[in-house]
Design a protein around this motif. Structure first.
Motif, mmCIF file in Angstrom:
data_model
loop_
_atom_site.group_PDB
_atom_site.id
_atom_site.type_symbol
_atom_site.label_atom_id
_atom_site.label_comp_id
_atom_site.label_asym_id
_atom_site.label_seq_id
_atom_site.Cartn_x
_atom_site.Cartn_y
_atom_site.Cartn_z
ATOM 1 N N GLY A 181 9.669 80.021 -104.326
ATOM 2 C CA GLY A 181 9.939 78.481 -104.246
ATOM 3 C C GLY A 181 11.304 78.484 -105.190
ATOM 4 O O GLY A 181 11.894 79.441 -105.857
ATOM 5 N N PRO A 182 11.708 77.317 -105.641
ATOM 6 C CA PRO A 182 12.743 76.860 -106.552
ATOM 7 C C PRO A 182 12.575 77.841 -107.907
ATOM 8 O O PRO A 182 13.518 78.370 -108.446
ATOM 9 C CB PRO A 182 12.740 75.524 -106.872
ATOM 10 C CG PRO A 182 12.343 74.951 -105.556
ATOM 11 C CD PRO A 182 11.158 75.997 -104.867
ATOM 12 N N ALA A 183 11.143 77.825 -108.319
ATOM 13 C CA ALA A 183 10.898 78.520 -109.649
ATOM 14 C C ALA A 183 11.512 79.960 -109.385
ATOM 15 O O ALA A 183 12.046 80.351 -110.478
ATOM 16 C CB ALA A 183 9.453 78.478 -110.076
ATOM 17 N N GLY A 184 11.007 80.531 -108.415
ATOM 18 C CA GLY A 184 11.567 82.147 -108.377
ATOM 19 C C GLY A 184 13.064 82.229 -108.185
ATOM 20 O O GLY A 184 13.813 82.980 -108.933
ATOM 21 N N GLU A 185 13.829 81.188 -107.533
ATOM 22 C CA GLU A 185 14.935 81.289 -107.645
ATOM 23 C C GLU A 185 15.697 80.933 -108.728
ATOM 24 O O GLU A 185 17.068 81.537 -109.130
ATOM 25 C CB GLU A 185 15.528 80.109 -106.592
ATOM 26 C CG GLU A 185 15.104 80.592 -104.987
ATOM 27 C CD GLU A 185 15.575 79.364 -104.095
ATOM 28 O OE1 GLU A 185 17.003 79.073 -104.023
ATOM 29 O OE2 GLU A 185 15.178 78.920 -103.352
ATOM 30 N N ASN A 186 15.010 80.372 -109.564
ATOM 31 C CA ASN A 186 15.450 79.978 -111.238
ATOM 32 C C ASN A 186 14.951 81.124 -111.918
ATOM 33 O O ASN A 186 14.437 80.729 -113.179
ATOM 34 C CB ASN A 186 15.155 78.776 -111.545
ATOM 35 C CG ASN A 186 16.066 77.744 -110.831
ATOM 36 O OD1 ASN A 186 17.209 77.678 -110.841
ATOM 37 N ND2 ASN A 186 15.276 76.659 -110.166
ATOM 38 N N TRP A 187 15.075 82.312 -111.471
ATOM 39 C CA TRP A 187 14.176 83.241 -112.198
ATOM 40 C C TRP A 187 14.708 83.669 -113.721
ATOM 41 O O TRP A 187 14.014 83.997 -114.581
ATOM 42 C CB TRP A 187 14.603 84.605 -111.633
ATOM 43 C CG TRP A 187 16.182 85.075 -111.057
ATOM 44 C CD1 TRP A 187 16.532 84.604 -109.947
ATOM 45 C CD2 TRP A 187 17.094 85.600 -111.973
ATOM 46 N NE1 TRP A 187 17.989 85.031 -110.096
ATOM 47 C CE2 TRP A 187 18.068 85.632 -111.112
ATOM 48 C CE3 TRP A 187 16.696 86.223 -113.141
ATOM 49 C CZ2 TRP A 187 19.252 86.354 -111.746
ATOM 50 C CZ3 TRP A 187 18.026 87.043 -113.588
ATOM 51 C CH2 TRP A 187 19.330 87.076 -112.864
ATOM 52 N N GLU A 188 15.960 83.147 -113.911
ATOM 53 C CA GLU A 188 16.094 83.641 -115.536
ATOM 54 C C GLU A 188 15.548 82.474 -116.366
ATOM 55 O O GLU A 188 15.126 82.949 -117.425
ATOM 56 C CB GLU A 188 17.828 83.075 -115.589
ATOM 57 C CG GLU A 188 18.720 84.140 -115.460
ATOM 58 C CD GLU A 188 20.229 84.024 -115.421
ATOM 59 O OE1 GLU A 188 20.966 84.576 -116.109
ATOM 60 O OE2 GLU A 188 20.606 83.205 -114.396
ATOM 61 N N GLU A 189 15.315 81.339 -115.965
ATOM 62 C CA GLU A 189 14.650 80.381 -116.565
ATOM 63 C C GLU A 189 13.016 80.423 -116.533
ATOM 64 O O GLU A 189 12.439 79.757 -117.300
ATOM 65 C CB GLU A 189 15.187 78.803 -116.417
ATOM 66 C CG GLU A 189 16.536 78.962 -116.902
ATOM 67 C CD GLU A 189 17.536 79.230 -115.804
ATOM 68 O OE1 GLU A 189 17.017 79.275 -114.657
ATOM 69 O OE2 GLU A 189 18.804 79.361 -116.268
ATOM 70 N N VAL A 190 12.635 80.822 -115.587
ATOM 71 C CA VAL A 190 11.582 80.720 -115.071
ATOM 72 C C VAL A 190 10.969 82.196 -114.960
ATOM 73 O O VAL A 190 11.210 82.893 -113.946
ATOM 74 C CB VAL A 190 10.994 79.812 -113.673
ATOM 75 C CG1 VAL A 190 9.381 79.629 -113.382
ATOM 76 C CG2 VAL A 190 11.739 78.439 -113.710
ATOM 77 N N LEU A 191 9.961 82.655 -115.918
ATOM 78 C CA LEU A 191 9.524 84.064 -115.602
ATOM 79 C C LEU A 191 8.339 84.127 -114.953
ATOM 80 O O LEU A 191 7.357 85.199 -114.854
ATOM 81 C CB LEU A 191 9.471 84.543 -117.061
ATOM 82 C CG LEU A 191 10.587 84.332 -117.871
ATOM 83 C CD1 LEU A 191 10.295 85.193 -119.356
ATOM 84 C CD2 LEU A 191 11.701 84.912 -117.355
ATOM 85 N N MET A 192 7.670 82.813 -114.603
ATOM 86 C CA MET A 192 6.284 82.896 -113.792
ATOM 87 C C MET A 192 6.127 82.531 -112.569
ATOM 88 O O MET A 192 5.403 81.983 -111.779
ATOM 89 C CB MET A 192 5.393 82.029 -114.805
ATOM 90 C CG MET A 192 5.993 80.361 -114.794
ATOM 91 S SD MET A 192 5.144 79.309 -115.737
ATOM 92 C CE MET A 192 4.959 79.914 -117.433
ATOM 93 N N MET A 222 11.406 88.844 -107.351
ATOM 94 C CA MET A 222 11.620 88.591 -106.044
ATOM 95 C C MET A 222 13.245 87.785 -106.130
ATOM 96 O O MET A 222 13.997 87.900 -105.500
ATOM 97 C CB MET A 222 10.671 88.127 -105.092
ATOM 98 C CG MET A 222 11.269 88.183 -103.815
ATOM 99 S SD MET A 222 9.431 88.078 -102.686
ATOM 100 C CE MET A 222 9.866 87.177 -101.485
ATOM 101 N N GLY A 223 12.919 86.727 -106.838
ATOM 102 C CA GLY A 223 14.089 85.768 -106.963
ATOM 103 C C GLY A 223 15.522 86.542 -107.783
ATOM 104 O O GLY A 223 16.651 86.474 -107.314
ATOM 105 N N TYR A 224 15.304 87.375 -108.393
ATOM 106 C CA TYR A 224 16.184 88.205 -109.275
ATOM 107 C C TYR A 224 16.908 89.122 -108.193
ATOM 108 O O TYR A 224 18.271 89.188 -108.239
ATOM 109 C CB TYR A 224 15.527 89.029 -110.112
ATOM 110 C CG TYR A 224 16.570 89.939 -110.762
ATOM 111 C CD1 TYR A 224 17.731 89.919 -111.523
ATOM 112 C CD2 TYR A 224 16.450 91.407 -110.441
ATOM 113 C CE1 TYR A 224 18.658 90.993 -111.898
ATOM 114 C CE2 TYR A 224 17.260 92.520 -110.652
ATOM 115 C CZ TYR A 224 18.574 92.060 -111.396
ATOM 116 O OH TYR A 224 19.741 93.215 -111.863
ATOM 117 N N GLY A 422 13.898 74.980 -113.375
ATOM 118 C CA GLY A 422 14.553 75.640 -114.369
ATOM 119 C C GLY A 422 15.543 74.919 -115.517
ATOM 120 O O GLY A 422 15.987 75.563 -116.343
ATOM 121 N N GLN A 423 14.704 73.833 -115.554
ATOM 122 C CA GLN A 423 15.395 72.755 -116.683
ATOM 123 C C GLN A 423 14.555 72.868 -117.998
ATOM 124 O O GLN A 423 14.955 72.578 -119.031
ATOM 125 C CB GLN A 423 15.233 71.198 -116.102
ATOM 126 C CG GLN A 423 16.314 71.375 -115.183
ATOM 127 C CD GLN A 423 16.379 70.176 -114.350
ATOM 128 O OE1 GLN A 423 15.425 69.197 -114.505
ATOM 129 N NE2 GLN A 423 17.195 69.589 -113.411
#
Ligand code: SF4
Length: 618
Positions: A181-192, A222-224, A422-423
């Motif tokens: 989801g968006p969390a994985g796409e924001n991999w730099e800010e979301v590690l979970m 996977m997002g990375y 990612g905010q």
């Protein structure tokens, strides 16, 4: 798998698994039939992937040398009940020593993606490097074997997990899906970040009923890699089960191991949700960041109370008779199911409900629904949130982020949404790092960088040695409450032998509920291996392979920089014992110290061999 022997323990090299390696940078895909090195390779899952990860020296999770390995177990896609599992492995962005490199991890999901993946003819898919632009990957059965294709995923960018799956379903008939989801796409800010795997029910109903590979941030990895989704397209390949497998499946449902997980109308406890009823008499249900208050507040989320206002349906993955999860819908005036709200499994419900001071089923459902759709690990998210709320309650004069405290639903909801976007990297990085930044680690309920599941650490010192997060890889969570074990001998024996066997299910492709108490070294598993693959494996060989895989995991942790002191539990448990917990107090520093010495003494005898194997001896 190509199987040319009946004896996988002694002749593993006569068994070959089909692996595809995708170089995301060049787009090249290579296919090979790989001979197995040992029984762990044959069984699959983390037993295999950890051997490959051990061969790499990774110091940062987000680097091109860190692979994402997608594989299945030997019984995934078989006729053995619960044979649905897919495993995602790599070096974790979130699980790491205090000062050190990321640690090897895997996470597992049910749903039907794993079986479809297996039925394409592929056993393992390894992603190397990263794609420059977002892609999704299609795995399908070709005339002479599986085919893997990389496609542009521009149209999937930013969509929720469920929406990605729905979009892909329109393009791919007879397929199942795994999506971030968006969390994985924001991999730099979301590690979970988690990975959602589609279920039959989800594709049929259009409701967001995925199952998740949550632990360890494999969705962020996977997002990375810029892979937003996987599609496994193949025909279903399930003939009727043999009489032996039929008997095993019946035994799994009726034989006791899974009985408490069965729906209430079948005499069970009503899925994993039933853990509320078991633990509340001891005031052991986590409340307000693992600080039960000795009252009946958790009972507000008891099934019988939720049932008064909502429509509840016990449901199962494809062909599974255990039926461990519950889907909550609004209730129409005529009593029928209205709008789908969320699935209530014990961990998400507690950690995104009661443990945040949320005791309203509708609010808890809204948080679970958001967590799932943004694609985050409900355990890591819930526990990091409860830490933040606890910090704010202790520091009303200088609260963090939006100042939320326990029970403040609108603000907690905002925290979840903004973390997923990612905010709020403070939350997205997990509780260990957040607690390092505040300088108050004592009440961060994590062990070795991975958040605890919804069981009080006071009831489970075994968590310190779990290699993939508490209840997933150390089945000691019921020992005090269910089995009443308070003596050191029982705990040493459990941690170093019996209860680590639970981790074998993350090798073979079955859910832990297949036989949660005994692991995979049982007659039932042996029967399935014989009937499904013509393999003869002794229970002792199975247990030895599981133990070797576990010890390899432990050694991989040590190699990445964990100190012995990090094999411990949250300090608050030792230093400020909760008076409301009605369990015998084994969570003292003295008990733990002695336990620790005895556990390491047992493991140490065997660790040398594995240190050599993973190249850590120097
Ligand atoms: S035990 Fe639960 S998660 Fe596992 S296959 Fe059955 S219904 Fe799905």
């Amino acid at each position: 798998m190509k199987i040319l022997t009946t004896d996988p323990a002694r002749e593993p090299r006569k068994i070959f698994y089909k692996r595809a390696v995708v170089d995301l940078k060049s787009g090249a895909v290579t296919y090979e039939d790989v001979p197995c090195r040992n029984l762990e390779d044959v069984l699959g899952g983390f037993g295999r992937s950890f051997q490959d990860l051990a061969a790499r020296h990774i110091t940062r999770a987000y680097c091109d040398e860190n692979p994402l390995i997608v594989n299945t177990g030997l019984l995934t896609g078989s006729r053995a009940m619960t044979g649905m599992r897919t495993y995602f492995s790599g070096y974790s962005p979130i699980k790491a020593p205090q000062k050190g490199a990321p640690t090897a991890i895997w996470s597992a999901a049910s749903g039907k993606f794993g079986a479809k993946f297996k039925w394409t003819g592929l056993d393992e898919l390894v992603f190397e490097n990263r794609a420059e632009k977002p892609v999704y990957v299609v795995i399908r059965e070709g005339r002479s074997g599986p085919l893997v294709e990389i496609k542009s995923a521009e149209h999937l960018r930013g969509l929720f997990t469920h929406d990605k799956i729905m979009r892909l379903q329109k393009e791919y008939a007879d397929a199942h899906f795994a999506a971030i989801g968006p969390a994985g796409e924001n991999w730099e800010e979301v590690l979970m970040g988690a990975i959602a795997c589609s279920t039959e029910n989800q594709l049929r109903s259009g409701e967001d009923k995925s199952r998740f590979a949550g632990r360890g941030g494999m969705g962020s990895l996977m997002g990375y890699k810029n892979v937003l989704a996987l599609v496994a397209q193949s025909k279903d390949k399930l003939a009727a089960p043999s009489d032996e497998v039929k008997r095993v499946n019946l035994n799994v449902i009726k034989g006791g191991g899974s009985l408490r997980l069965q729906p209430v109308n079948r005499g069970g406890g009503g899925g994993t949700w039933g853990a509320y009823d078991v633990m509340q008499p001891f005031h052991a249900v986590p409340v307000n960041n693992f600080r039960p208050q000795g009252n009946d507040l958790p009972e507000k989320l008891f099934r019988e109370n939720v049932e008064k206002d909502y429509h509840i349906k016990s449901e199962a993955c494809f062909r599974c008779g255990i039926t461990c999860h519950n889907n909550i819908h609004e209730r129409n005036a005529d009593g029928s199911a209205g709008r789908f709200l969320a699935k209530f499994d014990y961990e998400p419900l507690n950690l995104l409900g009661t443990n945040l001071g949320i005791h309203d089923a509708g609010q808890a459902a809204a948080l679970i629904h958001l967590c799932d759709n943004f694609g985050m690990d409900a355990i890591s998210l819930g526990v990091t949130l409860s830490y933040l709320l606890s910090y704010n309650a202790r520091h009303p004069e200088k609260p963090l982020l939006n100042g939320a405290t326990f029970g403040d639903f609108p603000k907690i909801k905002e925290l979840v949404e903004r973390t997923g976007r990612g905010q709020y990297p403070e939350i997205g990085q997990g509780s260990m790092r957040l607690a390092q930044s505040t300088g108050e680690p004592a009440y961060a309920y994590q062990v070795k960088g991975l958040e605890l599941a919804a069981y009080q650490p006071e009831t489970n010192p075994g968590y310190a040695w779990a290699i993939a997060g508490g209840h997933m890889s150390m089945g000691t969570y019921g020992m005090l409450i269910r089995e009443g074990k308070t003596d050191l001998d029982s705990w040493v024996q459990a941690i170093t032998d019996d209860k680590l066997q639970i981790v074998g299910f993350d090798m073979i492709g079955l859910c832990k509920f297949f036989d949660i108490a005994k692991g995979i070294g049982t007659e039932m598993v042996r029967t399935c291996l014989r009937s499904e693959h013509g393999l003869e494996v002794s229970a002792a060989d199975l247990r030895t392979a599981v133990r070797r895989a576990f010890l390899r995991g432990l050694v991989l942790e040590l190699r990445q920089g964990y100190t012995r002191e990090e094999y411990t539990l949250p300090a608050e448990m030792f230093d400020d014992p909760n008076p409301h917990l009605k369990v015998p107090r084994i969570g003292t520093r003295e008990f733990f110290q002695e336990l620790s010495e005895r556990v390491w003494a047992v493991f140490e005898e065997e660790l040398d061999e594995f240190l050599q194997e993973v190249g850590a001896a120097e």
